[in-house]
Write a protein that holds these residues in place. Structure first.
Motif, PDB file in Angstrom:
ATOM      1  N   ASP A  29      39.145  36.238  48.663  1.00 35.60           N
ATOM      2  CA  ASP A  29      37.916  35.475  48.853  1.00 35.60           C
ATOM      3  C   ASP A  29      37.260  35.955  50.147  1.00 35.60           C
ATOM      4  OD1 ASP A  29      39.245  34.262  50.958  1.00 35.60           O
ATOM      5  OD2 ASP A  29      39.702  32.436  49.846  1.00 35.60           O
TER       6      ASP A  29
ATOM      7  N   ARG B  78      41.240  49.353  36.054  1.00 30.69           N
ATOM      8  CA  ARG B  78      40.468  48.985  34.861  1.00 30.69           C
ATOM      9  C   ARG B  78      41.408  48.391  33.820  1.00 30.69           C
ATOM     10  NH1 ARG B  78      35.001  48.456  34.587  1.00 30.69           N
ATOM     11  NH2 ARG B  78      34.540  49.114  36.691  1.00 30.69           N
TER      12      ARG B  78
ATOM     13  N   TRP C  10      44.682  31.854  34.515  1.00 27.08           N
ATOM     14  CA  TRP C  10      44.480  32.343  35.889  1.00 27.08           C
ATOM     15  C   TRP C  10      44.207  31.197  36.860  1.00 27.08           C
ATOM     16  CZ3 TRP C  10      39.797  31.159  38.092  1.00 27.08           C
ATOM     17  CH2 TRP C  10      38.760  30.828  37.214  1.00 27.08           C
ATOM     18  N   ARG C  11      43.805  30.067  36.313  1.00 28.15           N
ATOM     19  CA  ARG C  11      43.499  28.921  37.168  1.00 28.15           C
ATOM     20  C   ARG C  11      44.764  28.223  37.657  1.00 28.15           C
ATOM     21  NH1 ARG C  11      38.914  27.695  32.734  1.00 28.15           N
ATOM     22  NH2 ARG C  11      40.697  28.237  31.466  1.00 28.15           N
TER      23      ARG C  11
ATOM     24  N   ARG D  80      47.802  28.351  39.656  1.00 25.34           N
ATOM     25  CA  ARG D  80      48.377  29.188  40.722  1.00 25.34           C
ATOM     26  C   ARG D  80      49.871  28.976  40.890  1.00 25.34           C
ATOM     27  NH1 ARG D  80      44.575  31.086  45.646  1.00 25.34           N
ATOM     28  NH2 ARG D  80      42.625  31.209  44.511  1.00 25.34           N
TER      29      ARG D  80
ATOM     30  N   GLN E 281      35.119  30.787  35.849  1.00 25.20           N
ATOM     31  CA  GLN E 281      35.069  32.128  36.464  1.00 25.20           C
ATOM     32  C   GLN E 281      33.839  32.271  37.359  1.00 25.20           C
ATOM     33  OE1 GLN E 281      35.902  35.832  34.623  1.00 25.20           O
ATOM     34  NE2 GLN E 281      37.370  34.982  33.178  1.00 25.20           N
TER      35      GLN E 281
ATOM     36  N   PRO F  85      38.263  26.057  40.475  1.00 23.39           N
ATOM     37  CA  PRO F  85      39.625  26.599  40.587  1.00 23.39           C
ATOM     38  C   PRO F  85      39.697  27.796  41.543  1.00 23.39           C
ATOM     39  CG  PRO F  85      38.669  27.192  38.456  1.00 23.39           C
ATOM     40  CD  PRO F  85      37.657  26.321  39.148  1.00 23.39           C
TER      41      PRO F  85
ATOM     42  N   ARG G  96      34.450  31.595  45.986  1.00 22.26           N
ATOM     43  CA  ARG G  96      35.254  32.506  46.815  1.00 22.26           C
ATOM     44  C   ARG G  96      34.358  33.377  47.698  1.00 22.26           C
ATOM     45  NH1 ARG G  96      40.125  35.243  43.229  1.00 22.26           N
ATOM     46  NH2 ARG G  96      40.874  33.354  42.192  1.00 22.26           N
TER      47      ARG G  96
ATOM     48  N   GLU H  21      41.494  39.892  37.617  1.00 20.26           N
ATOM     49  CA  GLU H  21      41.569  38.698  38.472  1.00 20.26           C
ATOM     50  C   GLU H  21      41.442  37.390  37.699  1.00 20.26           C
ATOM     51  OE1 GLU H  21      42.649  38.823  41.284  1.00 20.26           O
ATOM     52  OE2 GLU H  21      42.247  36.866  42.141  1.00 20.26           O
ATOM     53  N   TYR H  22      40.660  37.427  36.631  1.00 21.64           N
ATOM     54  CA  TYR H  22      40.437  36.181  35.871  1.00 21.64           C
ATOM     55  C   TYR H  22      40.931  36.362  34.438  1.00 21.64           C
ATOM     56  CZ  TYR H  22      37.315  35.366  39.858  1.00 21.64           C
ATOM     57  OH  TYR H  22      36.792  35.231  41.121  1.00 21.64           O
ATOM     58  N   THR H  23      42.089  36.971  34.288  1.00 17.58           N
ATOM     59  CA  THR H  23      42.629  37.270  32.967  1.00 17.58           C
ATOM     60  C   THR H  23      43.943  36.516  32.758  1.00 17.58           C
ATOM     61  OG1 THR H  23      44.063  39.099  33.612  1.00 17.58           O
ATOM     62  CG2 THR H  23      41.732  39.623  33.243  1.00 17.58           C
TER      63      THR H  23
ATOM     64  N   PHE I 121      43.613  37.210  44.516  1.00 15.21           N
ATOM     65  CA  PHE I 121      43.064  36.021  45.161  1.00 15.21           C
ATOM     66  C   PHE I 121      42.178  36.319  46.366  1.00 15.21           C
ATOM     67  CE2 PHE I 121      47.195  34.385  43.308  1.00 15.21           C
ATOM     68  CZ  PHE I 121      46.603  33.732  42.245  1.00 15.21           C
TER      69      PHE I 121
ATOM     70  N   ASP J 252      39.052  48.802  39.446  1.00 15.23           N
ATOM     71  CA  ASP J 252      38.270  47.634  39.043  1.00 15.23           C
ATOM     72  C   ASP J 252      38.919  46.461  39.762  1.00 15.23           C
ATOM     73  OD1 ASP J 252      36.887  45.551  37.923  1.00 15.23           O
ATOM     74  OD2 ASP J 252      37.190  46.187  35.846  1.00 15.23           O
TER      75      ASP J 252
ATOM     76  N   ASP K 264      38.330  43.374  40.543  1.00 20.72           N
ATOM     77  CA  ASP K 264      38.479  42.069  39.895  1.00 20.72           C
ATOM     78  C   ASP K 264      38.835  42.190  38.410  1.00 20.72           C
ATOM     79  OD1 ASP K 264      38.104  40.460  42.061  1.00 20.72           O
ATOM     80  OD2 ASP K 264      36.173  39.645  41.432  1.00 20.72           O
ATOM     81  N   GLY K 265      39.157  43.399  37.974  1.00 16.40           N
ATOM     82  CA  GLY K 265      39.369  43.611  36.541  1.00 16.40           C
ATOM     83  C   GLY K 265      40.409  42.684  35.926  1.00 16.40           C
TER      84      GLY K 265
END
Lengths: 645, 645
Positions: free
Chosen positions: B510, B486, B308-309, B311, A625, A645, A632, B499-501, B508, B494, B496-497
């Motif tokens: 960047d 959120r 999340w990694r 794609r 992360q 990633p 990014r 984004e990595y879950t 995505f 939120d 990126d709330g």
């Protein structure tokens, strides 16, 4: 009272093997009273013979010259002598002999004098009576429920509390605050109609020389007393506190005092009445003074409803801004309890300037043994090296009290992660002597816990634990910036989780750079709260230590650190390295299973192995992360071409 | 049974004033049975006179030709006639007269035939009996507790449920599932030993022609039946369901059927036994068939533990991938219940390809009246225009059932926000006739609720509500990308709330661009699940509608939209505009207080005013977080130089 024995609970650092040397010796205890009686029972429980006058291998006696809690230890002509400055000193000296084991009874020993650096070596429990719907029963607890309460009532059997007291005494702790500083409705009543529960817990701690303290609600005169105000200068309020406190001491004569979180994160406090925190603390100090009690008044006061858009407000400044003007205005038995860093127990913070600047106030430095931000007792993170750094800072070790939030619950291993026991042990030992070497403390703990194991286990534990805090730092928020955790529970990564919130915890990363400008020249001016030389060191982009760079400065990703690396490459490198170190840690533990040393019980080995799996998963999640986020944002590829990633 | 009367609860769209026209007329009801009796009581309650044979202004009668739930309305020679195809049609026709008011009794009216487009017009309640520690009593409920249960038991007084039934019948709804699709331990028992509670609720709904359905736990044979399996092909399991269902119908002869969320977000399902969802659904359909019941089997099946990694996995694909191969294999009374979009009730999604492709399966399209992702009944967000767009899509209106998650709780205004009542009303009306104009529905609702107010209020409500969904869309996640909320509670921004879950909900973003590549050419291939022309339209960067661009494509910030704006400038512009529109909305409502129309009660005005304050605060928070996030990432300044924090 008898020595507590528990089945189905891990003995931590006091397994029967730890008392083997005493168990085969003759001991004389030349003192009376409850603590001397505790020592006698310990000897008897260990199987040792107690004599009154005959020849002895170990003599425990009193000698006022050793001072409060102090003791001397020596050995001559085949007799080991412990001289306690008072009965508590006698007890601490006894546990010193336990730590030494056979070595205590070998050869000659010149006199060594031991006195605690801190007068009060204290654990704060954030235990609730009721299970809080969000925070659980133990706030920031990662080891099950409370050892004091279950099902909304005092536990009928307090054997475990006595066993806990014994563990604490063995590492030098002499005070425990038994309930959460966020005092909810039920828990407020411990001060009055549920005082009997406090008395019962105090009785369990007393044989080990530990005083009980109570967190109280500043609004108690309203909530419990039916008054219309809690104004600290109001005569009725002051009378209410005086009478209530008198009642507390009538019930618990050796009661330690109050702990107060006021005007903080929604708790009531003196601000509501236009009074200062000195007014609030002194009111309670006045009520406690006749009985020798103290109030621990927490300095954790800040605006937790900050607008993230307002870059001029800096939470790091808050404690100093609130309290420095009050220096010299607190009574002698009002102790200002200050978190070691200016924020909130991050894995890396500078020392709080409040500790360095408030020379006219009695201070307690607060650490967090419970691993809220350091892996929540699912990660191996031996914190003694961090505390040692903090305590090595000028003035910190001169605080009168060292306080920490406990990491203990009703878990079989006390602390969830069996290796987290070492943090509790090390806290007590560092509170006694801040100069102790963390690796030496780990050896002490290992010898007690694993019955003086062979070199393979010792080497493995050092390899896993000595550097584990720095490993944790490597795979989490970089360069001191902090708070890239999931909001609320604070476990695992969420880089922007707190970035647009009211909590005052930001990193300000954009496509060009990252960090918080806290300089006097262009930032929030927080560096100006430090005395020289720190004020200038932190202000300087060149001299600021790498590990705190983003705490004090906002820099471009290409900024070159003192280490020679750029900020962005440092982020990638440390995150790959941190996760790799956890993988190695896991392998080391795995190998241990094959060594056949027999020193790690199968259940302990299995629990640690499971947790290392989780630690590795989580460290890789952090790595990916953080690296993905900054890749990014910056667009800078890893110099070594590793997969992001 | 009598007409329910409530004090301290807002009458919503059935205040006494709505019945004024009927109250001054003579009515004949030429039908018997419970629903006809309900109509008689309505007339009596309104103060109207009921005659048996004498001259009448309004005649309600039966005429089989109008079909199930249908009715015809006409007026000739001073007599208004409603001919119901069945007793339910009579009831709906009666409420049609209520909607018309005085107009129903004026001039001549050629015969109009009304038949519902959807056979089942259904509300799902996500109510729990117990208060869930995280989700509360009503999952995704924003209007207080359950109207069915309180304190862990059925409410002793179900007057409010009867009043609710009446409101629902007045807008055409004929089915209600009374409990949460996530069936927890307590609620599982509604199927068996707590069936009496379901029967009592069914009795409250019955006078208004509404059947009760029950959400059941797929593992009921284990949890309730003591079997060792819930395998849908196991004979004992099938017998258990058959017998249990027989018992349900013995108790509630007009019971509607079951609702099942299986293999979804942790719920049990047929996958555990290597069976298909057709196997699971058909087992329940078999048990229900003898009694005319149906099972609503939810298609909301996806991997909520995604990495999340990775794609290549695309949550949008999940429902189609799971269910399309089963097309044609569901029994006739097994209804596949599909969320209108492929994700989860975002303010903007394409229509689910499942709805467009599964021609061999009976479908229910599921909408969300409760505003989980559309402001949680603190924001004005009139959803009829969104639903109207969805229903306008070929095939959607041809589904047999339209289902929605209810927005009702024990709140004084039923729906928290008084204006959110309009969403509930509009859902019923659109389920009856998907071609209705949302603005016309709003007029109907306004006339009923505010007793045919003057133009100022009508204009204000149109100005505030007609465009409120698009306003909400403007200040939240841009261009169809969704899920910048959120985590957990889903209120407020939120970016990126998620984004990595593990939830499969990513954008995505960047430093160069943003969006999800779901094309066949370079992305996840989701566009390939659509029939032509949509498959090609969505695939094409040029033809894809702007409002869905980031749902289907990952584009640079400088990409020029069909609107002529760049993506980044569109983000800034819409977010400034959205927040401004809320500010205007707030001003319009404020002004209303001064007009002295007297049509908006003071308490309603005050509640809406408070909520508009919150909506404005929240819209500005969205504006600033989204703009700051994309400015920090892209580095592109606003073309108009407005302040981005």
């Amino acid at each position: 009272m008898s020595i507590p024995e528990l089945t189905d609970v891990h003995p931590a650092w006091l397994p029967p093997e730890a008392f083997r040397a005493i168990g085969s010796r003759r001991t004389v205890v030349r003192a009376d009273g409850p603590l001397a009686e505790t020592v006698r029972q310990e000897v008897a429980q260990a199987g040792g013979s107690l004599t009154d006058a005959g020849p002895a291998d170990l003599v425990l006696t009193l000698s006022e010259a050793e001072g409060e809690d102090g003791y001397a230890i020596s050995r001559r002509d085949g007799v080991t002598t412990v001289a306690g400055g008072d009965p508590a000193g006698l007890l601490y000296g006894f546990f010193h002999v336990v730590r030494l084991g056979e070595a205590a009874f070998e050869g000659e020993r010149p006199v060594e004098h031991h006195r605690p650096a801190m007068r009060r070596r204290m654990l704060d429990h954030w235990d609730n009576i009721d299970v809080h719907p969000v925070m659980g029963q133990v706030e920031r607890g990662y080891a099950g429920g409370s050892i004091f309460w279950a099902d909304g009532a005092l536990r009928p059997d307090l054997t475990r509390v006595r066993a806990y007291a014994r563990l604490l005494a063995a590492c030098g702790i002499n005070a425990v605050a038994i309930n959460n500083v966020n005092v909810h409705a039920t828990e407020a009543h411990l001060l009055t109609d549920r005082l009997g529960e406090v008395a019962a817990i105090a009785a369990a701690f007393r044989p080990y020389g530990i005083r009980v303290h109570l967190s109280v609600n500043f609004a108690s005169p309203i909530v419990l007393g039916g008054l219309s105000t809690a104004d600290p200068l109001d005569a009725d309020v002051r009378r209410w506190w005086a009478e209530t406190t008198e009642q507390v001491y009538a019930t618990i004569p050796d009661f330690g005092g109050y702990v107060v979180k006021a005007d903080s994160e929604g708790q009531p406090g003196p601000f509501a009445y236009g009074r200062t925190h000195a007014d609030g603390a002194n009111m309670l100090a006045d009520a406690l003074a006749p009985f020798g009690g103290v109030v621990h008044w927490r300095a954790f006061v800040y605006n937790h409803r900050q607008d993230w858009r307002d870059r001029s407000t800096d939470r790091a400044r808050a404690a100093y801004d609130h309290f420095a003007p009050l220096d010299g205005r607190f009574l002698d038995n009002a102790i200002l309890q200050v978190k070691h860093g200016p924020m909130d127990f991050q894995p890396r913070e500078p020392v709080s300037p409040v500790i360095l600047q408030m020379q006219g106030t009695r201070l307690a430095v607060e650490l967090q043994v419970t691993q809220e931000y350091t892996g929540q007792q699912r990660h191996v993170c031996y914190l003694a090296p961090m505390w040692s750094e903090v305590l090595g800072f000028e003035d910190v070790a001169e605080a009168g009290d060292l306080v920490a939030v406990s990491n203990v619950g009703d878990d079989r291993y006390w602390t969830g992660h069996p290796l987290a026991q070492a943090n509790l042990y090390a806290f007590g030992r560092l509170a006694w002597d801040p100069a102790l070497d963390p690796a030496a403390i780990l050896d002490e703990w290992t010898d007690l816990t694993f019955a003086r194991p062979g070199e393979p286990l010792r080497r493995t534990l050092h390899a896993m634990m000595d550097g584990s805090w720095r490993t944790y730092e490597r795979y989490t928020a970089p360069l001191g910036v902090g708070f890239m955790v999931r909001p609320g529970h604070h476990y695992g990564p969420d880089v922007d989780g707190y970035e647009y919130t009211p909590w005052g915890t930001y990193h300000f990363a954009d496509r060009d750079g990252v960090g918080v400008d806290r300089t006097r020249a262009t930032g929030t001016g927080f560096t100006g709260q430090y005395p020289e030389p720190w004020s200038d060191i932190y202000e300087s982009l060149e001299r600021c230590p790498d590990e705190l760079l983003l705490f004090f400065h906002h820099v471009p990703y290409g900024h070159v650190l003192q280490s020679g690396s750029t900020v962005i490459q440092h982020i990638y490198d440390t995150h790959f390295a941190g996760a790799e170190e956890v993988a190695e840690m896991r392998l080391l533990w795995e190998k241990l299973a094959g060594t056949g040393t027999g020193t790690v019980a199968a259940d302990v080995h299995a629990r640690v192995r499971e947790l290392l799996d989780e630690q590795l998963r989580c460290a890789e999640e952090w790595r990916d992360q953080i690296n993905a986020y900054f890749f990014r944002k910056s667009g800078v590829p890893d110099a070594h071409g590793r997969h992001i990633p």
